[in-house]
Design a protein around this motif. Structure first.
Motif, PDB file in Angstrom:
ATOM      1  N   HIS A  58      -9.974 -48.803   5.752  1.00  0.00           N
ATOM      2  CA  HIS A  58      -9.713 -48.469   4.410  1.00  0.00           C
ATOM      3  C   HIS A  58      -9.577 -46.906   4.269  1.00  0.00           C
ATOM      4  CE1 HIS A  58     -10.579 -52.697   3.631  1.00  0.00           C
ATOM      5  NE2 HIS A  58     -10.202 -52.522   2.272  1.00  0.00           N
ATOM      6  N   PHE A  59     -10.258 -46.307   5.314  1.00  0.00           N
ATOM      7  CA  PHE A  59     -10.438 -44.784   4.925  1.00  0.00           C
ATOM      8  C   PHE A  59     -10.017 -44.008   6.176  1.00  0.00           C
ATOM      9  CE2 PHE A  59     -13.786 -46.961   2.286  1.00  0.00           C
ATOM     10  CZ  PHE A  59     -13.846 -45.877   1.138  1.00  0.00           C
ATOM     11  N   SER A  60      -9.307 -42.973   6.106  1.00  0.00           N
ATOM     12  CA  SER A  60      -9.204 -41.945   7.028  1.00  0.00           C
ATOM     13  C   SER A  60     -10.268 -40.718   7.231  1.00  0.00           C
ATOM     14  CB  SER A  60      -7.790 -41.236   6.769  1.00  0.00           C
ATOM     15  OG  SER A  60      -6.714 -42.253   6.670  1.00  0.00           O
ATOM     16  N   PHE A  61     -10.409 -40.362   8.680  1.00  0.00           N
ATOM     17  CA  PHE A  61     -11.711 -39.377   8.612  1.00  0.00           C
ATOM     18  C   PHE A  61     -10.767 -38.140   9.392  1.00  0.00           C
ATOM     19  CE2 PHE A  61     -13.482 -43.555   8.199  1.00  0.00           C
ATOM     20  CZ  PHE A  61     -14.676 -43.388   7.775  1.00  0.00           C
ATOM     21  N   GLU A  62     -10.985 -36.837   8.778  1.00  0.00           N
ATOM     22  CA  GLU A  62     -10.179 -35.840   9.366  1.00  0.00           C
ATOM     23  C   GLU A  62     -11.138 -34.813   9.606  1.00  0.00           C
ATOM     24  OE1 GLU A  62      -6.957 -32.451   7.798  1.00  0.00           O
ATOM     25  OE2 GLU A  62      -7.660 -34.188   6.500  1.00  0.00           O
ATOM     26  N   ASN A  63     -11.394 -34.295  10.857  1.00  0.00           N
ATOM     27  CA  ASN A  63     -12.176 -33.064  10.995  1.00  0.00           C
ATOM     28  C   ASN A  63     -11.531 -31.739  10.742  1.00  0.00           C
ATOM     29  OD1 ASN A  63     -14.521 -34.267  12.284  1.00  0.00           O
ATOM     30  ND2 ASN A  63     -13.203 -34.887  13.998  1.00  0.00           N
ATOM     31  N   ILE A  64     -12.097 -31.007   9.808  1.00  0.00           N
ATOM     32  CA  ILE A  64     -11.570 -29.893   9.379  1.00  0.00           C
ATOM     33  C   ILE A  64     -12.228 -28.489  10.346  1.00  0.00           C
ATOM     34  CG2 ILE A  64     -11.520 -28.155   7.573  1.00  0.00           C
ATOM     35  CD1 ILE A  64     -10.251 -30.701   6.993  1.00  0.00           C
ATOM     36  N   PRO A  65     -11.303 -28.049  11.006  1.00  0.00           N
ATOM     37  CA  PRO A  65     -11.717 -26.795  11.884  1.00  0.00           C
ATOM     38  C   PRO A  65     -12.662 -25.522  11.391  1.00  0.00           C
ATOM     39  CG  PRO A  65      -9.511 -27.278  12.779  1.00  0.00           C
ATOM     40  CD  PRO A  65      -9.796 -28.056  11.079  1.00  0.00           C
ATOM     41  N   VAL A  66     -13.575 -25.400  11.939  1.00  0.00           N
ATOM     42  CA  VAL A  66     -14.271 -24.082  11.403  1.00  0.00           C
ATOM     43  C   VAL A  66     -13.820 -23.003  11.906  1.00  0.00           C
ATOM     44  CG1 VAL A  66     -16.751 -23.278  11.150  1.00  0.00           C
ATOM     45  CG2 VAL A  66     -16.279 -25.677  10.680  1.00  0.00           C
ATOM     46  N   PRO A  67     -13.934 -21.558  11.239  1.00  0.00           N
ATOM     47  CA  PRO A  67     -13.617 -20.506  11.778  1.00  0.00           C
ATOM     48  C   PRO A  67     -14.250 -20.102  13.137  1.00  0.00           C
ATOM     49  CG  PRO A  67     -13.858 -20.290   9.462  1.00  0.00           C
ATOM     50  CD  PRO A  67     -14.238 -21.515   9.816  1.00  0.00           C
ATOM     51  N   ALA A  68     -13.575 -19.480  14.187  1.00  0.00           N
ATOM     52  CA  ALA A  68     -14.444 -19.062  15.285  1.00  0.00           C
ATOM     53  C   ALA A  68     -15.232 -18.095  14.943  1.00  0.00           C
ATOM     54  CB  ALA A  68     -13.150 -18.410  16.398  1.00  0.00           C
ATOM     55  N   GLY A  69     -16.727 -18.031  15.867  1.00  0.00           N
ATOM     56  CA  GLY A  69     -17.635 -17.266  15.650  1.00  0.00           C
ATOM     57  C   GLY A  69     -18.642 -17.794  14.653  1.00  0.00           C
ATOM     58  N   ILE A  70     -18.282 -18.800  14.123  1.00  0.00           N
ATOM     59  CA  ILE A  70     -19.193 -19.235  12.987  1.00  0.00           C
ATOM     60  C   ILE A  70     -20.074 -20.323  13.441  1.00  0.00           C
ATOM     61  CG2 ILE A  70     -19.425 -20.405  10.605  1.00  0.00           C
ATOM     62  CD1 ILE A  70     -18.780 -17.641  10.286  1.00  0.00           C
ATOM     63  N   ASP A  71     -21.404 -20.278  13.513  1.00  0.00           N
ATOM     64  CA  ASP A  71     -22.219 -21.592  13.772  1.00  0.00           C
ATOM     65  C   ASP A  71     -21.791 -22.667  12.900  1.00  0.00           C
ATOM     66  OD1 ASP A  71     -24.152 -23.765  13.906  1.00  0.00           O
ATOM     67  OD2 ASP A  71     -25.917 -22.023  14.631  1.00  0.00           O
ATOM     68  N   PRO A  72     -21.111 -23.715  13.321  1.00  0.00           N
ATOM     69  CA  PRO A  72     -20.573 -24.720  12.426  1.00  0.00           C
ATOM     70  C   PRO A  72     -21.630 -25.753  11.788  1.00  0.00           C
ATOM     71  CG  PRO A  72     -20.336 -25.230  14.737  1.00  0.00           C
ATOM     72  CD  PRO A  72     -20.977 -24.104  14.942  1.00  0.00           C
ATOM     73  N   GLN A  73     -22.901 -25.546  11.977  1.00  0.00           N
ATOM     74  CA  GLN A  73     -23.851 -26.160  11.194  1.00  0.00           C
ATOM     75  C   GLN A  73     -23.792 -25.945   9.629  1.00  0.00           C
ATOM     76  OE1 GLN A  73     -27.621 -27.340  13.042  1.00  0.00           O
ATOM     77  NE2 GLN A  73     -26.967 -25.067  14.152  1.00  0.00           N
ATOM     78  N   ILE A  74     -23.759 -26.783   8.795  1.00  0.00           N
ATOM     79  CA  ILE A  74     -23.559 -26.712   7.065  1.00  0.00           C
ATOM     80  C   ILE A  74     -24.758 -27.042   6.558  1.00  0.00           C
ATOM     81  CG2 ILE A  74     -22.048 -27.351   5.302  1.00  0.00           C
ATOM     82  CD1 ILE A  74     -19.824 -27.578   7.322  1.00  0.00           C
ATOM     83  N   GLY A  75     -25.181 -26.138   5.693  1.00  0.00           N
ATOM     84  CA  GLY A  75     -26.627 -26.318   5.049  1.00  0.00           C
ATOM     85  C   GLY A  75     -26.344 -26.889   3.419  1.00  0.00           C
ATOM     86  N   ALA A  76     -25.055 -26.463   3.130  1.00  0.00           N
ATOM     87  CA  ALA A  76     -24.539 -26.794   1.624  1.00  0.00           C
ATOM     88  C   ALA A  76     -23.255 -26.571   1.588  1.00  0.00           C
ATOM     89  CB  ALA A  76     -25.201 -25.861   0.684  1.00  0.00           C
ATOM     90  N   LEU A  77     -22.653 -27.501   0.639  1.00  0.00           N
ATOM     91  CA  LEU A  77     -21.336 -27.138   0.190  1.00  0.00           C
ATOM     92  C   LEU A  77     -21.079 -27.819  -1.351  1.00  0.00           C
ATOM     93  CD1 LEU A  77     -18.893 -29.692   2.036  1.00  0.00           C
ATOM     94  CD2 LEU A  77     -21.312 -30.127   1.717  1.00  0.00           C
ATOM     95  N   ALA A  78     -19.967 -27.453  -1.905  1.00  0.00           N
ATOM     96  CA  ALA A  78     -19.784 -27.717  -3.422  1.00  0.00           C
ATOM     97  C   ALA A  78     -18.193 -27.585  -3.735  1.00  0.00           C
ATOM     98  CB  ALA A  78     -20.705 -26.908  -4.447  1.00  0.00           C
TER      99      ALA A  78
END
Length: 513
Positions: free
Chosen positions: A22-42
């Protein structure tokens, strides 16, 4: 051979991942040089995504142009975002709640303004800060985690030191804090207002609102105006929880009690029974390692995203490849209690699901992190493949003689014979020890069960409903009348208070044949 291939096809289909159907899962590339751990989004008003990364960058992702831009940087471990408008974004850093403002509309914040920082810090690694969320009157709420005796404190602190407990000089990182771990308590809050939810007025004045939280990694205000906060299993928290936070209530972890006005006792020297008397139980329980290990942000599901469960609360989870739905029982007025149900329970989701947001096109966006614990990193976008409905359990409601399981599609007429509905119950210790095994786990005797006249509601009559227990429902292999496999085959109802008097007839058991 034909028979074998048919059998193989049926066997494989029985193990098919109903979620990826039922669902598709897409990984969005994060800019180079950024620690890709995400603490918040909106989500911004124009439906771009604003993301705060662990190392302090706040960036904006445009899903249409598929490009990134830097909005702000230099922040200290941001773990919450609230979009006020296109130019103003609130960010919860470790030391303060900050407003980032783009005054010249060039896409870059040029003012960083302190909104609120009137709380204590010791330098302990576990003093996380979460939020903010805003109520209908414009008040903000933040939640503060307590410190851990897995490390000490720094000589310099912010805020008043509370003398209740181990002496400050024995808790320094470069002193003998390891010898004083037990005296400090596994988690402690010796500076204001660790373990509290703080209410902040539109003018920026903070008021201690409620206490008793351990590691409240995520908060929201639901459609009914309830302030919801998730807490993580640990000392005094037998299994992870979701709380309906009310003013002046205590939610179980005693470290924060020392900041109550007039409080003088050492909570670690109090019996659990004494503390339990003043404790408000969790609205929902998340069984450890079954449903969740480390719940994160709760968020309301908009109508345009997942019809039939719109308005419900969706919760992130760090250590397991699942999200969780929480649905309060609207029939119980004496307290907030309800059911927790797995959602998107699939390896395609992955772990580390820390922060969630929706966009108007029906997509769910998830930011991942691990912070040295089990988890993951990066940004994923989840979309529904087509418009065919999901078949799932919508909610569970309590009656004086059992439970109603409400599904969003009709079940087969012979569901009571065709499928195996099983019910167990258990509770947890409330104690200083880290976590709790299941206590008094037992099979619940089903007196009778029947599909109701609407074809979607399944009633289970049980003996001896017990307050303070978590009821576990399993309905493996359940399909709708049209043959759709159920999406999530278990649910957990936290029975705090029993239902009002009997208001419906007990269904007769099916006739023997």
């Amino acid at each position: 051979m034909k028979f074998f291939l048919t059998f193989l096809s049926l066997s494989l289909s029985s193990f098919a991942d109903v979620w990826t159907d039922h669902f598709s899962f897409e990984n969005i590339p994060v800019p180079a040089g950024i620690d890709p751990q995400i603490g918040a989004l909106a989500t911004l008003p124009d439906q771009r995504i604003v993301i705060a990364f662990h190392r302090g960058e706040v960036m904006i992702y445009d899903p249409v142009k598929k490009n990134w831009s830097l909005f702000a940087e230099g922040l200290h471990e941001p773990l919450g975002l609230l979009v006020e408008d296109a130019q103003n974004i609130l960010v919860m850093q470790r030391p303060e709640l900050t407003r980032l403002t783009d005054t010249d509309d060039d896409g870059i914040a040029d003012h960083y303004t302190t909104v609120f920082d009137d709380f204590g810090m010791t330098g302990n690694y576990h003093e996380f800060a979460f939020g903010p969320v805003k109520d209908a009157e414009g008040h903000l709420y933040i939640a503060l985690g307590v410190a851990s005796n897995g490390a000490g404190i720094r000589p310099e602190i912010r805020g008043k030191w509370n003398p209740i407990g181990a002496p400050r000089e024995k808790m320094l990182s470069d002193n003998d804090w390891k010898k004083n771990r037990e005296a400090a308590g596994r988690m402690y809050g010796r500076v204001p207002w660790r373990g509290w939810v703080i209410k902040i007025s539109p003018e920026g004045k903070g008021t201690p609102y409620a206490c008793g939280l351990r590691s409240p990694n995520g908060m929201s205000i639901d459609q009914q105006g309830r302030l919801l906060v998730c807490d993580n299993q640990g000392d005094w928290v037998g299994t992870s929880t979701i709380h309906h936070i009310r003013k002046d209530h205590f939610y179980g972890h005693p470290a924060s009690l020392i900041w109550r006005e007039g409080w003088t006792a050492d909570p670690l020297k109090m019996a659990p029974e004494e503390l339990d008397v003043i404790r408000t139980p969790a609205a929902g329980l998340l069984p450890q390692s079954e449903l969740a290990n480390s719940p994160t942000q709760p968020i309301t599901i908009p109508q345009e995203n997942f019809p039939s469960i719109e308005g419900q609360t969706l919760i992130g989870e760090m250590n397991q490849k699942t999200l969780i739905r929480f649905v309060p029982d609207s029939g119980i007025q004496s307290t907030t209690q309800g059911v927790t149900i797995p959602f998107l329970n699939t390896p395609a989701l992955g772990k580390g699901n820390n922060r969630l947001t929706f966009t108007a096109d029906g997509a769910l966006w998830i930011g991942k992190t691990h912070l040295s614990w089990p988890g993951d990193e990066g940004l994923i976008r989840i979309t529904k493949k087509e418009q065919r409905p999901l078949f799932l359990l919508q909610k569970v409601t309590l009656s004086p003689d059992g439970f109603h399981l409400h599904f969003n599609e009709k079940l087969p007429d012979d569901a009571s014979k065709k499928f195996n509905f099983a019910v167990t119950r258990h509770t947890y210790h409330y104690h200083q020890t880290y976590g709790s095994k299941k206590i008094d786990e037992q099979k619940v005797i089903i007196k009778n069960q029947a599909l109701q006249s609407d074809g979607k509601t399944y009633f289970i009559a049980t003996d001896d409903l017990k307050e303070g227990y978590l009821y576990n429902f399993e309905f493996k292999g359940l399909t709708s009348a049209t043959g759709r496999a159920v999406m999530g085959d278990r649910a957990y109802y936290h029975l705090i208070s029993k239902a009002p008097p009997l208001s419906h007839p007990i269904p007769e058991p099916p006739a023997l044949r």
